[in-house]
Design a protein around this motif. Structure first.
Motif, PDB file in Angstrom:
ATOM      1  N   ALA A  13      87.211  29.446  -5.232  1.00 28.30           N
ATOM      2  CA  ALA A  13      87.558  30.752  -5.792  1.00 28.30           C
ATOM      3  C   ALA A  13      88.097  31.677  -4.706  1.00 28.30           C
ATOM      4  O   ALA A  13      87.796  31.534  -3.527  1.00 28.30           O
ATOM      5  N   SER A  14      88.890  32.646  -5.136  1.00 29.37           N
ATOM      6  CA  SER A  14      89.470  33.595  -4.192  1.00 29.37           C
ATOM      7  C   SER A  14      88.415  34.576  -3.699  1.00 29.37           C
ATOM      8  O   SER A  14      87.382  34.791  -4.337  1.00 29.37           O
ATOM      9  N   ASP A  15      88.697  35.186  -2.546  1.00 27.86           N
ATOM     10  CA  ASP A  15      87.790  36.212  -2.019  1.00 27.86           C
ATOM     11  C   ASP A  15      87.701  37.397  -2.980  1.00 27.86           C
ATOM     12  O   ASP A  15      86.662  38.044  -3.078  1.00 27.86           O
ATOM     13  N   ARG A  16      88.795  37.660  -3.685  1.00 26.79           N
ATOM     14  CA  ARG A  16      88.810  38.779  -4.620  1.00 26.79           C
ATOM     15  C   ARG A  16      87.824  38.555  -5.761  1.00 26.79           C
ATOM     16  O   ARG A  16      87.105  39.464  -6.187  1.00 26.79           O
ATOM     17  N   LEU A  17      87.774  37.322  -6.277  1.00 27.08           N
ATOM     18  CA  LEU A  17      86.830  37.009  -7.351  1.00 27.08           C
ATOM     19  C   LEU A  17      85.394  37.119  -6.847  1.00 27.08           C
ATOM     20  O   LEU A  17      84.527  37.673  -7.534  1.00 27.08           O
ATOM     21  N   LYS A  18      85.134  36.605  -5.662  1.00 32.68           N
ATOM     22  CA  LYS A  18      83.785  36.681  -5.110  1.00 32.68           C
ATOM     23  C   LYS A  18      83.361  38.149  -4.904  1.00 32.68           C
ATOM     24  O   LYS A  18      82.219  38.511  -5.179  1.00 32.68           O
ATOM     25  N   LEU A  19      84.296  38.974  -4.449  1.00 29.60           N
ATOM     26  CA  LEU A  19      83.992  40.385  -4.250  1.00 29.60           C
ATOM     27  C   LEU A  19      83.693  41.058  -5.586  1.00 29.60           C
ATOM     28  O   LEU A  19      82.780  41.886  -5.692  1.00 29.60           O
ATOM     29  N   MET A  20      84.463  40.712  -6.609  1.00 32.24           N
ATOM     30  CA  MET A  20      84.223  41.270  -7.936  1.00 32.24           C
ATOM     31  C   MET A  20      82.823  40.928  -8.432  1.00 32.24           C
ATOM     32  O   MET A  20      82.112  41.772  -8.984  1.00 32.24           O
ATOM     33  N   LEU A  21      82.402  39.674  -8.208  1.00 34.31           N
ATOM     34  CA  LEU A  21      81.069  39.260  -8.634  1.00 34.31           C
ATOM     35  C   LEU A  21      79.999  40.037  -7.877  1.00 34.31           C
ATOM     36  O   LEU A  21      78.993  40.468  -8.452  1.00 34.31           O
ATOM     37  N   GLU A  22      80.208  40.202  -6.594  1.00 33.45           N
ATOM     38  CA  GLU A  22      79.233  40.931  -5.784  1.00 33.45           C
ATOM     39  C   GLU A  22      79.127  42.398  -6.200  1.00 33.45           C
ATOM     40  O   GLU A  22      78.048  42.986  -6.172  1.00 33.45           O
ATOM     41  N   GLU A  23      80.257  42.984  -6.632  1.00 33.43           N
ATOM     42  CA  GLU A  23      80.278  44.405  -6.979  1.00 33.43           C
ATOM     43  C   GLU A  23      79.782  44.677  -8.400  1.00 33.43           C
ATOM     44  O   GLU A  23      79.119  45.688  -8.653  1.00 33.43           O
ATOM     45  N   GLU A  24      80.093  43.788  -9.331  1.00 32.54           N
ATOM     46  CA  GLU A  24      79.873  44.081 -10.743  1.00 32.54           C
ATOM     47  C   GLU A  24      78.675  43.360 -11.368  1.00 32.54           C
ATOM     48  O   GLU A  24      78.157  43.802 -12.392  1.00 32.54           O
ATOM     49  N   ALA A  25      78.249  42.246 -10.774  1.00 36.59           N
ATOM     50  CA  ALA A  25      77.255  41.398 -11.451  1.00 36.59           C
ATOM     51  C   ALA A  25      75.833  41.928 -11.298  1.00 36.59           C
ATOM     52  O   ALA A  25      75.486  42.571 -10.305  1.00 36.59           O
ATOM     53  N   ILE A  26      75.024  41.605 -12.302  1.00 33.57           N
ATOM     54  CA  ILE A  26      73.588  41.830 -12.219  1.00 33.57           C
ATOM     55  C   ILE A  26      72.908  40.464 -12.274  1.00 33.57           C
ATOM     56  O   ILE A  26      73.419  39.532 -12.897  1.00 33.57           O
ATOM     57  N   GLU A  27      71.774  40.341 -11.618  1.00 33.00           N
ATOM     58  CA  GLU A  27      71.097  39.044 -11.543  1.00 33.00           C
ATOM     59  C   GLU A  27      70.020  38.935 -12.618  1.00 33.00           C
ATOM     60  O   GLU A  27      69.344  39.908 -12.941  1.00 33.00           O
ATOM     61  N   ALA A  28      69.907  37.736 -13.168  1.00 29.69           N
ATOM     62  CA  ALA A  28      68.851  37.445 -14.138  1.00 29.69           C
ATOM     63  C   ALA A  28      68.173  36.145 -13.748  1.00 29.69           C
ATOM     64  O   ALA A  28      68.779  35.284 -13.101  1.00 29.69           O
ATOM     65  N   ARG A  29      66.929  35.998 -14.143  1.00 33.36           N
ATOM     66  CA  ARG A  29      66.164  34.786 -13.846  1.00 33.36           C
ATOM     67  C   ARG A  29      65.691  34.159 -15.152  1.00 33.36           C
ATOM     68  O   ARG A  29      65.300  34.868 -16.083  1.00 33.36           O
ATOM     69  N   LEU A  30      65.733  32.836 -15.194  1.00 32.82           N
ATOM     70  CA  LEU A  30      65.297  32.102 -16.373  1.00 32.82           C
ATOM     71  C   LEU A  30      64.322  31.019 -15.962  1.00 32.82           C
ATOM     72  O   LEU A  30      64.458  30.423 -14.887  1.00 32.82           O
ATOM     73  N   GLY A  31      63.348  30.743 -16.815  1.00 37.75           N
ATOM     74  CA  GLY A  31      62.423  29.650 -16.587  1.00 37.75           C
ATOM     75  C   GLY A  31      62.908  28.393 -17.285  1.00 37.75           C
ATOM     76  O   GLY A  31      63.825  28.426 -18.108  1.00 37.75           O
ATOM     77  N   THR A  32      62.300  27.276 -16.966  1.00 36.94           N
ATOM     78  CA  THR A  32      62.664  26.008 -17.586  1.00 36.94           C
ATOM     79  C   THR A  32      62.547  26.101 -19.103  1.00 36.94           C
ATOM     80  O   THR A  32      61.524  26.520 -19.634  1.00 36.94           O
ATOM     81  N   GLY A  33      63.626  25.734 -19.789  1.00 39.18           N
ATOM     82  CA  GLY A  33      63.642  25.789 -21.247  1.00 39.18           C
ATOM     83  C   GLY A  33      64.151  27.083 -21.832  1.00 39.18           C
ATOM     84  O   GLY A  33      64.408  27.161 -23.047  1.00 39.18           O
ATOM     85  N   ASP A  34      64.331  28.106 -21.007  1.00 38.12           N
ATOM     86  CA  ASP A  34      64.854  29.383 -21.508  1.00 38.12           C
ATOM     87  C   ASP A  34      66.325  29.227 -21.903  1.00 38.12           C
ATOM     88  O   ASP A  34      67.104  28.567 -21.215  1.00 38.12           O
ATOM     89  N   VAL A  35      66.704  29.857 -23.010  1.00 32.89           N
ATOM     90  CA  VAL A  35      68.082  29.819 -23.497  1.00 32.89           C
ATOM     91  C   VAL A  35      68.808  31.076 -23.036  1.00 32.89           C
ATOM     92  O   VAL A  35      68.367  32.191 -23.316  1.00 32.89           O
ATOM     93  N   LEU A  36      69.927  30.881 -22.333  1.00 31.39           N
ATOM     94  CA  LEU A  36      70.725  32.021 -21.879  1.00 31.39           C
ATOM     95  C   LEU A  36      71.498  32.607 -23.046  1.00 31.39           C
ATOM     96  O   LEU A  36      71.476  33.818 -23.280  1.00 31.39           O
ATOM     97  N   PHE A  37      72.192  31.764 -23.787  1.00 29.58           N
ATOM     98  CA  PHE A  37      72.802  32.173 -25.052  1.00 29.58           C
ATOM     99  C   PHE A  37      72.986  30.941 -25.925  1.00 29.58           C
ATOM    100  O   PHE A  37      72.986  29.813 -25.446  1.00 29.58           O
ATOM    101  N   GLN A  38      73.117  31.193 -27.233  1.00 33.70           N
ATOM    102  CA  GLN A  38      73.225  30.116 -28.201  1.00 33.70           C
ATOM    103  C   GLN A  38      74.612  30.043 -28.811  1.00 33.70           C
ATOM    104  O   GLN A  38      75.343  31.050 -28.852  1.00 33.70           O
ATOM    105  N   HIS A  39      74.950  28.846 -29.263  1.00 30.49           N
ATOM    106  CA  HIS A  39      76.181  28.644 -30.015  1.00 30.49           C
ATOM    107  C   HIS A  39      76.196  29.622 -31.190  1.00 30.49           C
ATOM    108  O   HIS A  39      75.258  29.681 -31.966  1.00 30.49           O
ATOM    109  N   GLY A  40      77.252  30.422 -31.283  1.00 30.38           N
ATOM    110  CA  GLY A  40      77.348  31.407 -32.351  1.00 30.38           C
ATOM    111  C   GLY A  40      77.041  32.826 -31.920  1.00 30.38           C
ATOM    112  O   GLY A  40      77.383  33.774 -32.639  1.00 30.38           O
ATOM    113  N   ASP A  41      76.397  32.993 -30.753  1.00 29.55           N
ATOM    114  CA  ASP A  41      76.156  34.337 -30.233  1.00 29.55           C
ATOM    115  C   ASP A  41      77.480  35.011 -29.866  1.00 29.55           C
ATOM    116  O   ASP A  41      78.483  34.340 -29.589  1.00 29.55           O
ATOM    117  N   THR A  42      77.478  36.310 -29.825  1.00 34.26           N
ATOM    118  CA  THR A  42      78.659  37.050 -29.411  1.00 34.26           C
ATOM    119  C   THR A  42      78.912  36.840 -27.922  1.00 34.26           C
ATOM    120  O   THR A  42      78.001  36.990 -27.105  1.00 34.26           O
TER     121      THR A  42
END
Length: 222
Positions: A13-42
């Motif tokens: 990936a480009s440095d620009r994309l990595k910078l965008m992720l660092e600036e805009e992203a929030i971190e989340a944590r999931l445990g084993t078996g946790d669903v991040l999103f399901q088929h059909g979710d928005t």
């Protein structure tokens, strides 16, 4: 500032994309078996895996689960909703404790308008996804169960083990990845065990003869 893995899609990936992720992203944590999103979710966000493994799966019309892939650190996904807003096309589940970054679609598109070069990364990601989906479809239609199983074992071993030889999945779980019945997968594994190609381990399988397994995967097909 979060440390991005130099692996998966992020490795190129480009440095620009990595910078965008660092600036805009929030971190989340999931445990084993946790669903991040399901088929059909928005579909409302782009994601990056920082740590752990996540399964991509879909359900057939009769409710049968088909596991499409495992994604590890550096994988970027959720980009389809950027180009075609709508429902998620698959379910994403943590198969072990995970850390992921999440960037809302509105924030991604704002960054793209400010930095058009980001579109190159995102278009390349979407192109890779379409090529992968097309390959999965062709394998399901044209390849035999043993060939599909050999390909999945080699692929999953690279993701799950440092020696590229161990797969930590039950035969039922492997059947979900291959798109076959457990009986068909079990029969093939039994033959390969007798031939000394693989052996059963506690919680999975180990590939003993990688060269033969690669021949069984028949890379010339499709």
């Amino acid at each position: 500032m979060v440390s991005l893995p130099e692996a998966g899609f992020l490795a190129q990936a480009s440095d620009r994309l990595k910078l965008m992720l660092e600036e805009e992203a929030i971190e989340a944590r999931l445990g084993t078996g946790d669903v991040l999103f399901q088929h059909g979710d928005t579909g409302d966000a782009l994601y990056v895996i920082l740590q752990g493994m996540m399964e991509v799966s879909i359900l057939s019309q009769n409710g049968r689960k088909l596991s499409m892939d495992l994604m590890g650190p550096g994988s970027v996904f959720g980009e389809i909703a950027l180009f075609d807003p709508g429902e998620r096309t698959a379910t994403i589940t943590a198969t072990q404790p995970c850390r992921v970054l999440k960037v809302q679609n509105a924030d991604v598109m704002r960054q793209v308008r400010r930095n058009p070069e980001l579109a190159v990364d995102l278009t390349r990601l979407a192109g890779q996804r379409m090529r992968w989906i097309n390959m999965q479809l062709h394998e399901q239609v044209f390849l035999t169960v043993p060939t599909r199983l050999a390909r999945k074992l080699l692929h999953l071993a690279q993701l799950q083990s440092e020696d590229n030889c161990s797969v930590s999945l039950s035969q039922s779980e492997l059947a979900e990845y291959v798109g076959a019945t457990r009986e068909a997968v079990s029969k093939t594994i039994s033959v390969w065990k007798k031939q000394g190609i693989i052996e059963a381990t506690r919680g999975g399988l180990e590939i003993l003869d990688t060269d033969t397994m690669e021949e069984l995967a028949d890379p010339e097909q499709i």
